[in-house]
Design a protein around this motif. Structure first.
Motif, mmCIF file in Angstrom:
data_model
loop_
_atom_site.group_PDB
_atom_site.id
_atom_site.type_symbol
_atom_site.label_atom_id
_atom_site.label_comp_id
_atom_site.label_asym_id
_atom_site.label_seq_id
_atom_site.Cartn_x
_atom_site.Cartn_y
_atom_site.Cartn_z
ATOM 1 N N ILE A 1 -1.227 5.254 -3.351
ATOM 2 C CA ILE A 1 -2.249 6.282 -3.560
ATOM 3 C C ILE A 1 -1.586 7.618 -3.862
ATOM 4 O O ILE A 1 -2.029 8.352 -4.746
ATOM 5 C CB ILE A 1 -3.167 6.378 -2.324
ATOM 6 C CG1 ILE A 1 -3.845 5.026 -2.070
ATOM 7 C CG2 ILE A 1 -4.205 7.472 -2.510
ATOM 8 C CD1 ILE A 1 -4.607 4.943 -0.766
ATOM 9 N N ASN B 1 -8.157 7.418 -1.787
ATOM 10 C CA ASN B 1 -8.610 6.470 -2.804
ATOM 11 C C ASN B 1 -10.023 6.035 -2.442
ATOM 12 O O ASN B 1 -10.252 5.405 -1.405
ATOM 13 C CB ASN B 1 -7.680 5.248 -2.856
ATOM 14 C CG ASN B 1 -7.999 4.345 -4.017
ATOM 15 O OD1 ASN B 1 -7.852 4.726 -5.174
ATOM 16 N ND2 ASN B 1 -8.438 3.125 -3.723
ATOM 17 N N GLN C 1 0.811 -1.208 0.000
ATOM 18 C CA GLN C 1 0.000 0.000 0.000
ATOM 19 C C GLN C 1 0.848 1.264 0.000
ATOM 20 O O GLN C 1 0.411 2.313 -0.486
ATOM 21 C CB GLN C 1 -0.926 0.017 1.222
ATOM 22 C CG GLN C 1 -1.874 1.214 1.241
ATOM 23 C CD GLN C 1 -2.794 1.223 2.444
ATOM 24 O OE1 GLN C 1 -2.992 0.217 3.113
ATOM 25 N NE2 GLN C 1 -3.373 2.387 2.742
ATOM 26 N N ASP D 1 -7.137 4.791 2.183
ATOM 27 C CA ASP D 1 -7.818 3.845 1.301
ATOM 28 C C ASP D 1 -9.214 3.618 1.885
ATOM 29 O O ASP D 1 -9.361 3.043 2.968
ATOM 30 C CB ASP D 1 -7.044 2.531 1.221
ATOM 31 C CG ASP D 1 -7.604 1.605 0.151
ATOM 32 O OD1 ASP D 1 -8.390 2.078 -0.688
ATOM 33 O OD2 ASP D 1 -7.256 0.411 0.159
ATOM 34 N N LYS E 1 -6.554 2.785 6.531
ATOM 35 C CA LYS E 1 -7.382 1.882 5.744
ATOM 36 C C LYS E 1 -8.742 1.733 6.411
ATOM 37 O O LYS E 1 -8.839 1.300 7.558
ATOM 38 C CB LYS E 1 -6.699 0.508 5.642
ATOM 39 C CG LYS E 1 -7.583 -0.615 5.082
ATOM 40 C CD LYS E 1 -7.898 -0.425 3.616
ATOM 41 C CE LYS E 1 -8.708 -1.611 3.075
ATOM 42 N NZ LYS E 1 -9.069 -1.439 1.648
#
Length: 419
Positions: free
Chosen positions: A121, A229, A117, A201, A173
């Motif tokens: 992004i 994102n 990850q 995310d 996240k």
């Protein structure tokens, strides 16, 4: 290449840890990147002399720094002191569904996911994002479980003492259907240099309420980014409140990676003296049926300078997109400056999009009228300026935060004079 960037690359090459593969990629890109000049479009109005003058210091006093209270809110605290995660000041008791862990302390499987990850992004075009990739000492991984509704705001505080250089990195996240509020807050004593980047995310049907308070002033150099994102039917509402400093630069990226995603971004900046604030906001509509509403307002006094570049990119497959960008600015001095560049780049044919920018001076007749009615000049300025900004404050979802920031903005207005 500048001497400062050469030194940053050398420091990054001396770090060996679990992020080594990502550091190596960033260092390779940095070695191929030219130092920005006035001919570099993304930095055309933002000189980097204050960065070039900065000298990295190995040891800086770190005691006595603690986050200021915000609106008497009970928050989950995530604290960095001069770039290092402070376990003692960070919250140890977490609500069900929330996990906050240093990347270096993750097990092998979770560490592999964090590496995957990392910078997935945040676009690689951000020069100081690459610097942050290379120099961040660790990554704090925040995970919100699917379906979890985290009521207490999560605050990411970066505390800087005089003379410090800091590079902080956080990954957030949100699982499917999760809800959370995240506050990013920088508190600097002066003569500091920092890069602070957070990647979000936001999974299907998740909801993020986001704030970034960039209230450092004076000789601070603060460069950072918030990158989002969005997936299917996910929503975000972001509010940015910023003052200027020797150099303050913020890059925001919103990626519509799923259908029916909804993004709202409201930003306000208040500049005085010889301060500089630069906001670059990019929205990528890559999927159909997405909506974006972006409102940016600025008040610039004395010899301060503001830069705003807002770009909305509608990809070919992003049919049924609704997007609107509005930038309004108020100049309080003949020597104040705003460089604004709203952009729409559209490749789909079934969309509704609009953008615009205005620059005006404070109404001196209205100022005179209030003074003739017994209102002091300073109070009259506050009244006129506050009306220009207050609409965006009213749009903040958290009423307690709105009430907390209002007197701070009033005090700022009181210091800004019409010239």
């Amino acid at each position: 290449m500048s001497e400062w960037l050469t030194g940053a690359i050398a420091r990054g090459q001396g770090i060996s840890d679990w992020l080594a593969p990502k550091r190596a990629q960033a260092l390779e890109l940095l070695s191929q990147t030219a130092w920005p000049t006035r001919r570099t479009e993304a930095w055309r109005y933002t000189p980097l002399r204050s960065v070039e003058r900065s000298i990295a210091k190995d040891q800086v006093q770190t005691t006595g720094l603690s986050p200021v209270d915000i609106a008497d809110l009970h928050m989950t605290e995530l604290v960095f002191v001069n770039g290092r995660f402070d376990v003692q000041q960070s919250s140890s008791e977490l609500p069900t569904g929330l996990s906050i862990v240093l990347g270096s302390e993750l097990n092998n499987a979770d560490q592999a996911l964090a590496i995957e990850q990392f910078s997935s992004i945040k676009p690689s075009r951000h020069l100081f994002g690459l610097v942050n990739d290379a120099l961040a000492s660790d990554v704090v991984v925040v995970a919100i479980a699917a379906g979890a509704d985290i009521e207490k705001p999560i605050r990411i505080s970066s505390l800087l003492s005089s003379g410090a250089e800091a590079h902080t990195r956080v990954q957030v996240k949100l699982g499917d259907g999760a809800k959370a509020t995240v506050i990013e807050d920088v508190q600097a004593q002066g003569d500091t240099l920092s890069t602070a980047f957070v990647e979000y995310d936001i999974a299907d049907n998740a909801r993020l309420e986001h704030y970034r308070f960039a209230l450092q002033t004076n000789t601070n150099v603060a460069i950072g980014g918030s990158h989002f994102n969005l997936n299917n039917k996910s929503k975000m509402h972001s509010t940015i409140v910023a003052f200027g400093s020797d150099l303050s630069r913020l890059d925001t990226d919103i990626i519509h990676a799923g259908e029916f995603a909804d993004a709202k971004l409201n930003a306000m900046y208040l500049l005085d003296g010889k301060e500089l604030f630069d906001l670059h906001a990019t929205v990528e509509h890559a999927m159909p049926n997405g909506t974006t509403e972006e409102n940016v307002r600025g008040i610039v006094a004395d010899r301060a300078r503001a830069v705003f570049n807002g770009r909305i990119h509608i990809h070919r497959d992003a049919q049924k997109t609704l997007a609107e960008l509005n930038n309004r600015n108020l100049l309080m001095s003949d020597k104040a400056e705003i460089n604004t560049k709203p952009e729409l780049e559209i490749y789909a044919d079934d969309v509704k999009c609009a953008h615009g920018a205005t620059i005006a001076e404070i109404d001196k007749q209205a100022l005179y009228y209030l003074q003739t009615r017994g209102v002091s000049r300073s109070k009259a300025q506050v009244m006129l300026n506050f009306g220009f900004i207050n609409e965006l404050i009213d749009l903040m979802p958290n009423a307690a935060l709105a009430e907390w920031v209002r007197p701070i903005i009033r005090e700022r207005f009181a210091q800004m004079e019409v010239k």
